[in-house]
Design a protein around this motif. Structure first.
Motif, PDB file in Angstrom:
ATOM      1  N   ALA A  73      -9.293 -10.593 -12.003  1.00  0.00           N
ATOM      2  CA  ALA A  73      -9.113 -11.914 -11.141  1.00  0.00           C
ATOM      3  C   ALA A  73      -9.310 -12.534 -11.640  1.00  0.00           C
ATOM      4  O   ALA A  73     -10.054 -13.073 -12.501  1.00  0.00           O
ATOM      5  N   THR A  74      -8.553 -13.864 -11.168  1.00  0.00           N
ATOM      6  CA  THR A  74      -9.058 -15.372 -11.475  1.00  0.00           C
ATOM      7  C   THR A  74      -9.033 -16.510 -10.442  1.00  0.00           C
ATOM      8  O   THR A  74      -8.625 -16.034  -9.774  1.00  0.00           O
ATOM      9  N   VAL A  75     -10.358 -16.992 -10.465  1.00  0.00           N
ATOM     10  CA  VAL A  75     -10.652 -17.200  -9.913  1.00  0.00           C
ATOM     11  C   VAL A  75     -10.842 -18.860 -10.860  1.00  0.00           C
ATOM     12  O   VAL A  75     -12.158 -18.975 -10.553  1.00  0.00           O
ATOM     13  N   ARG A  76     -10.086 -19.885  -9.737  1.00  0.00           N
ATOM     14  CA  ARG A  76     -10.439 -20.933 -10.196  1.00  0.00           C
ATOM     15  C   ARG A  76     -10.726 -22.126  -9.221  1.00  0.00           C
ATOM     16  O   ARG A  76      -9.822 -22.184  -7.681  1.00  0.00           O
ATOM     17  N   SER A  77     -11.037 -23.528  -9.649  1.00  0.00           N
ATOM     18  CA  SER A  77     -11.024 -24.459  -8.665  1.00  0.00           C
ATOM     19  C   SER A  77     -10.727 -25.561  -9.036  1.00  0.00           C
ATOM     20  O   SER A  77     -10.956 -25.749 -10.253  1.00  0.00           O
ATOM     21  N   ALA A 110     -12.398 -10.853 -15.593  1.00  0.00           N
ATOM     22  CA  ALA A 110     -12.182 -11.672 -14.489  1.00  0.00           C
ATOM     23  C   ALA A 110     -12.463 -12.514 -15.222  1.00  0.00           C
ATOM     24  O   ALA A 110     -13.194 -13.494 -16.309  1.00  0.00           O
ATOM     25  N   THR A 111     -12.326 -14.190 -14.846  1.00  0.00           N
ATOM     26  CA  THR A 111     -12.180 -15.070 -15.126  1.00  0.00           C
ATOM     27  C   THR A 111     -12.895 -15.725 -14.176  1.00  0.00           C
ATOM     28  O   THR A 111     -11.835 -16.058 -13.054  1.00  0.00           O
ATOM     29  N   LEU A 112     -14.179 -17.101 -13.931  1.00  0.00           N
ATOM     30  CA  LEU A 112     -14.050 -17.479 -12.998  1.00  0.00           C
ATOM     31  C   LEU A 112     -14.357 -18.907 -13.576  1.00  0.00           C
ATOM     32  O   LEU A 112     -15.240 -19.164 -14.760  1.00  0.00           O
ATOM     33  N   GLU A 113     -13.650 -20.234 -13.044  1.00  0.00           N
ATOM     34  CA  GLU A 113     -14.091 -21.662 -13.959  1.00  0.00           C
ATOM     35  C   GLU A 113     -13.767 -22.515 -12.384  1.00  0.00           C
ATOM     36  O   GLU A 113     -13.316 -23.037 -11.722  1.00  0.00           O
ATOM     37  N   SER A 114     -15.328 -23.850 -12.867  1.00  0.00           N
ATOM     38  CA  SER A 114     -15.246 -24.192 -11.584  1.00  0.00           C
ATOM     39  C   SER A 114     -15.588 -23.561  -9.952  1.00  0.00           C
ATOM     40  O   SER A 114     -15.308 -24.585  -9.092  1.00  0.00           O
TER      41      SER A 114
END
Length: 354
Positions: A335-339, A319-323
């Motif tokens: 999953a990728t969760v980006r803001s 998974a990738t979490l950014e900002s």
């Protein structure tokens, strides 16, 4: 009376040497969507390994030497591969397919050919207990040689559970599934130790052959156990400590917290200007940059967390979490969760929730 057909149901004294465990793990896990769209419920990971892994490692501390797992659905191979790959040295595994999910009783019924005639410890595939199963087996052995025993716990709202009503001492008079007007606050917790499996399977046979369905229009294990009692079998209770029903997101997060607090947690492989607040468990090849992770976070292998704050959450594989600022969240595999940065011009006395 049920199950009286001239067979000899004298109680056989149990041999405290060997025990088979039966784990029904064929359920679809609809309450855990979307996590269970891509994996069986028993393979959802918390605190560093799948739920099934926690169950099997606790069973490995007991006299159980053979494990029968009921599997079903399109993703059943994941369970077979994991069990054999991770625990093949510790147990003999048998996998039994449940082609259509028609209740817990139906699931156990599938195991008749490999379990009948031998004592069995039935452990639900989405229940985790704070103590291992060894304490349950000890409690069972201390009882007065019952045909079966059931782990129970006193709860505030018994109408949501299967309930055990007691007669003398620890002996069960009656089992009722989700009663409107509970006569007892002993909730059935999802661990059953059955010595007299001949009688259990006779009673399950009757339910299925005569299409006697219970709650949810399914074949209920509770109904089969009640038939055992009607046939003069003795079924006792033993009390269990806290248990976690890992079938719902909020209880899954709670189980994750408890297990992380008890476990030996692994660190991240790459930490760059990051703060880790234990307990946290990282899989392999996890990268954490410019982030605060923890407490109570489980991060699976290959995930990357940058410029984020993550607390009380379960993060899947790759998974990738950014900002992002996440709390009480479950992020699936890949999953990728980006803001994006927000630009605001906010007036006086405003309240903004993002």
């Amino acid at each position: 009376m049920c199950c009286r057909d001239g067979k000899d149901y004298t109680t056989h004294h149990h041999d405290t040497q060997k025990m088979k465990a039966v784990i029904p793990a064929a359920g679809q896990g609809t309450r855990l969507y979307p996590q269970t769209h891509t994996k069986p419920k028993a393979m959802v990971r918390i605190a560093g390994k799948p739920i099934l892994g926690h169950i099997l490692s606790r069973l490995s501390e007991t006299r159980v030497d053979e494990v029968v797992i009921v599997i079903g659905g399109p993703m059943q191979d994941q369970i077979v591969e994991y069990a054999e790959g991770s625990f093949g040295d510790e147990f003999t595994f048998r996998f039994v397919e449940q082609e259509s999910a028609e209740g817990l009783g139906h699931s156990i019924y599938q195991t008749e050919s490999v379990v009948r005639g031998e004592p069995a410890l039935i452990v639900l595939g989405d229940m985790l207990f704070e103590n291992g199963y060894g304490t349950f087996l000890e409690a069972h052995d201390a009882l007065d040689d019952p045909d079966a025993s059931i782990g129970v716990k006193t709860v505030d709202e018994p109408q949501h559970y299967g309930v055990a009503e007691l007669g003398e001492g620890t002996e069960i008079d009656r089992l009722v599934e989700k009663p409107d007007d509970p006569q007892s606050d002993y909730a059935i917790s999802g661990v059953y130790i059955v010595e007299n499996t001949d009688l259990l399977f006779d009673c399950l046979d009757e339910l299925v052959e005569n299409d006697v369905r219970g709650a949810g229009d399914e074949y209920q294990l509770t109904d089969a156990l009640q038939r055992m009692i009607d046939a003069d079998a003795r079924i006792d209770i033993f009390e269990v400590e806290d248990w976690y029903d890992c079938g719902r997101p909020e209880t899954l997060l709670e189980a994750n917290r408890v297990l992380l607090a008890k476990g030996d947690n692994d660190g991240a492989d790459t930490l760059d200007n990051a703060v880790v607040v234990p307990p946290v468990d990282f899989g392999d090849d996890v990268v954490v940059e410019e982030a605060i992770v923890g407490p109570d976070v489980s991060v699976d292998s290959g995930s990357r967390i940058t410029d984020s704050i993550v607390r009380n959450s379960i993060v899947g594989q790759d998974a990738t979490l950014e900002s992002v600022n996440l709390e009480g969240s479950i992020v699936g595999d890949g999953a990728t969760v980006r803001s994006e940065a927000n630009q605001l011009n906010v007036g006086d006395n405003s309240t903004i929730e993002l």
